[in-house]
Enzyme design. Sequence first.
Site, mmCIF file in Angstrom:
data_model
loop_
_atom_site.group_PDB
_atom_site.id
_atom_site.type_symbol
_atom_site.label_atom_id
_atom_site.label_comp_id
_atom_site.label_asym_id
_atom_site.label_seq_id
_atom_site.Cartn_x
_atom_site.Cartn_y
_atom_site.Cartn_z
ATOM 1 N N GLU A 169 5.873 -5.258 -8.232
ATOM 2 C CA GLU A 169 6.848 -4.710 -9.169
ATOM 3 C C GLU A 169 8.238 -4.795 -8.560
ATOM 4 O O GLU A 169 8.444 -4.415 -7.421
ATOM 5 C CB GLU A 169 6.490 -3.253 -9.495
ATOM 6 C CG GLU A 169 7.368 -2.636 -10.549
ATOM 7 C CD GLU A 169 7.539 -3.557 -11.751
ATOM 8 O OE1 GLU A 169 6.544 -3.856 -12.422
ATOM 9 O OE2 GLU A 169 8.685 -4.004 -12.007
ATOM 10 N N CYS A 280 11.235 2.221 -0.489
ATOM 11 C CA CYS A 280 10.751 0.851 -0.267
ATOM 12 C C CYS A 280 11.452 0.048 0.816
ATOM 13 O O CYS A 280 10.790 -0.603 1.621
ATOM 14 C CB CYS A 280 10.832 0.080 -1.574
ATOM 15 S SG CYS A 280 9.793 0.781 -2.843
HETATM 16 N N1 LIG Z 1 9.440 3.283 -6.147
HETATM 17 C C1 LIG Z 1 9.929 2.066 -6.318
HETATM 18 O O1 LIG Z 1 11.092 1.868 -6.620
HETATM 19 C C2 LIG Z 1 9.029 0.873 -6.155
HETATM 20 C C3 LIG Z 1 9.433 -0.357 -6.676
HETATM 21 C C4 LIG Z 1 8.576 -1.446 -6.541
HETATM 22 C C5 LIG Z 1 7.370 -1.306 -5.879
HETATM 23 N N2 LIG Z 1 7.008 -0.095 -5.355
HETATM 24 C C6 LIG Z 1 5.702 0.015 -4.700
HETATM 25 O O2 LIG Z 1 4.786 0.576 -5.642
HETATM 26 C C7 LIG Z 1 3.829 1.417 -4.984
HETATM 27 C C8 LIG Z 1 3.857 2.799 -5.595
HETATM 28 O O3 LIG Z 1 5.144 3.347 -5.391
HETATM 29 P P1 LIG Z 1 5.598 4.691 -6.100
HETATM 30 O O4 LIG Z 1 7.041 4.857 -5.800
HETATM 31 O O5 LIG Z 1 5.124 4.688 -7.519
HETATM 32 O O6 LIG Z 1 4.725 5.755 -5.269
HETATM 33 P P2 LIG Z 1 4.458 7.270 -5.649
HETATM 34 O O7 LIG Z 1 4.190 7.962 -4.359
HETATM 35 O O8 LIG Z 1 5.547 7.767 -6.548
HETATM 36 O O9 LIG Z 1 3.117 7.226 -6.536
HETATM 37 C C9 LIG Z 1 1.876 6.873 -6.044
HETATM 38 C C10 LIG Z 1 0.825 7.719 -6.745
HETATM 39 O O10 LIG Z 1 -0.467 7.248 -6.369
HETATM 40 C C11 LIG Z 1 -1.342 8.379 -6.344
HETATM 41 N N3 LIG Z 1 -2.553 8.065 -5.590
HETATM 42 C C12 LIG Z 1 -2.691 7.847 -4.259
HETATM 43 N N4 LIG Z 1 -3.957 7.572 -3.948
HETATM 44 C C13 LIG Z 1 -4.665 7.605 -5.108
HETATM 45 C C14 LIG Z 1 -6.034 7.393 -5.435
HETATM 46 N N5 LIG Z 1 -6.932 7.061 -4.509
HETATM 47 N N6 LIG Z 1 -6.410 7.535 -6.716
HETATM 48 C C15 LIG Z 1 -5.501 7.868 -7.675
HETATM 49 N N7 LIG Z 1 -4.196 8.064 -7.423
HETATM 50 C C16 LIG Z 1 -3.777 7.934 -6.154
HETATM 51 C C17 LIG Z 1 -0.501 9.460 -5.726
HETATM 52 O O11 LIG Z 1 -1.028 10.745 -6.004
HETATM 53 C C18 LIG Z 1 0.869 9.199 -6.372
HETATM 54 O O12 LIG Z 1 1.048 9.985 -7.538
HETATM 55 C C19 LIG Z 1 4.202 1.388 -3.510
HETATM 56 O O13 LIG Z 1 3.428 0.399 -2.876
HETATM 57 C C20 LIG Z 1 5.662 0.963 -3.524
HETATM 58 O O14 LIG Z 1 6.030 0.287 -2.340
HETATM 59 C C21 LIG Z 1 7.807 1.000 -5.506
#
Ligand SMILES: NC(=O)c1ccc[n+]([C@@H]2O[C@H](COP(=O)([O-])OP(=O)(O)OC[C@H]3O[C@@H](n4cnc5c(N)ncnc54)[C@H](O)[C@@H]3O)[C@@H](O)[C@H]2O)c1
Length: 479
Positions: A169, A280
């Site tokens: 993403e 990130c």
């Molecule tokens: N935040 C950004 O701007 C962004 C942009 C691009 C990519 N990413 C990538 O996307 C991924 C997610 O980022 P995010 O910011 O959404 O993280 P986040 O911490 O906001 O959300 C992750 C969610 O996953 C849940 N989770 C963890 N283990 C789980 C499991 N076993 N079963 C069900 N739910 C589970 C957590 O409870 C949490 O709510 C990361 O790898 C990040 O590097 C983030």
Amino acid sequence: MEIPIQTICCIGAGYVGGPTMTMMASKCPDLIFNVVDINEKRIALWNNEDLSKLPVFEPGLQELIVKTRNKNLFFSTNLKEAIKSADIIFISVNTPTKTKGLGAGKSSDLKWVEASAREVARYATGYTIVVEKSTLPVRTAEVIVNILNSAKTNSKREEIRFDVLSNPEFLAEGTAIKDLDNPDRVLIGGENKNAMIELSNIYKAWVPEEKILFTNIWSSELAKLTSNAFLAQRISSINSISAICEVTGADIREVSRAIGKDSRIGSKFLDSGPGFGGSCFKKDILNLVYLAEYFGLTEVANFWESVVQINTWHQERISEIIVKKLFGTVTNKKLVILGFAFKANTNDTRESAAINICKDLLNEGANLVIHDPKVTESQIENDLNKNDTKSLDNDDCSCDEKSGCWEYSKFIYNHEIFNNAHAIIILTEWEEFRRLNWKLISKKMVPPAWVFDSRSIVNTEEVKDAGLNLWRIGSGLED
Ligand SMILES: NC(=O)c1ccc[n+]([C@@H]2O[C@H](COP(=O)([O-])OP(=O)(O)OC[C@H]3O[C@@H](n4cnc5c(N)ncnc54)[C@H](O)[C@@H]3O)[C@@H](O)[C@H]2O)c1
């Protein structure tokens, strides 16, 4: 073999999973989207009637939630049912930097990804396409494939089959809805062309075909890390030049404008600020550093690590400037912090420059009043860590002399928070901080009072006319 896709599951309802699935649900009303998370509180907030309580703040998100929630978009903690019914499963869980063990401090902690893959292996039925939406180290797909393939049958001993794709993403927080609606590209990495086409069919509902790129799975994983590394490197580059501007009399805004006109460079990501933050950039660069070190590419690792190091130095530099300008001491002085989120238009504070700068100032004995339009007091408390710093409301704080304490202020509109302040420090570029009434504020502060603008958003003339001293990032001449 083409399969009709009807039901999509997303594991992880965070800053990526929530907005991404909401956008897909709004564009594909005939498909069902189940977003699941182990965090009950987060799911309850996604389901809250009061949309201001959504766990993620993004301009435009509430409107899309109204359109889709409980129609073809469902938030729940029921992983089992969501996985069972899914034709495509996005894994969108957190992948923070490991804090202990092998690769600590650099490589990503994959325990949440592994747990998700195990749940998929346990409950999936028939054929399922599993999509890495999380940002993952190169060759993580192999780990997921291994876990899935080791389970040839699910918990009911029915035969199961998988294809694993990478679909990183690229949204930026603060503009997530705009970015998802009109992405520069959608990247799909994989081996099985049919599976890649199936996934691309979802995006084709609104993304032009020429923007959907197919690559091999490892290129897709590496492209995401590289993309974030390049963006962060640009921020570190311009911030390093801001320090040169301050000692030479050049102005970073003029330098940025001049170099941005070069079509080979371009004008985006040239605003100097208090250093990059967000969940990130740092973690993804450190992942790249770990990868390079693992393959013995020491010079490559050092090159990318310096991008993170200069970011930390830059934040410390700002704290030092504040202390120096305030006659070398901030002990017992009230300083108003405007902005705690790592950027405007998000409530996310992960790796925000404000955390380090506030901690530095508290360690120097300053008393801070912190305001951010979207970050809650409990989040700030979490970030500043109750144990290392003292809240003014906290009984542990023996604030007779009131030094090194902080308090939260929900509002700034009545200007009371500026009473007896020695300085105002702008750390996030929220629109409302551009329109402050400096004349009125100046009267409430302790002269000679300072404004430290780390985002270049104030009207310099108005601040000066109000009799305030101004420091702006990358400004060589006293403003
Ligand atoms: N935040 C950004 O701007 C962004 C942009 C691009 C990519 N990413 C990538 O996307 C991924 C997610 O980022 P995010 O910011 O959404 O993280 P986040 O911490 O906001 O959300 C992750 C969610 O996953 C849940 N989770 C963890 N283990 C789980 C499991 N076993 N079963 C069900 N739910 C589970 C957590 O409870 C949490 O709510 C990361 O790898 C990040 O590097 C983030």
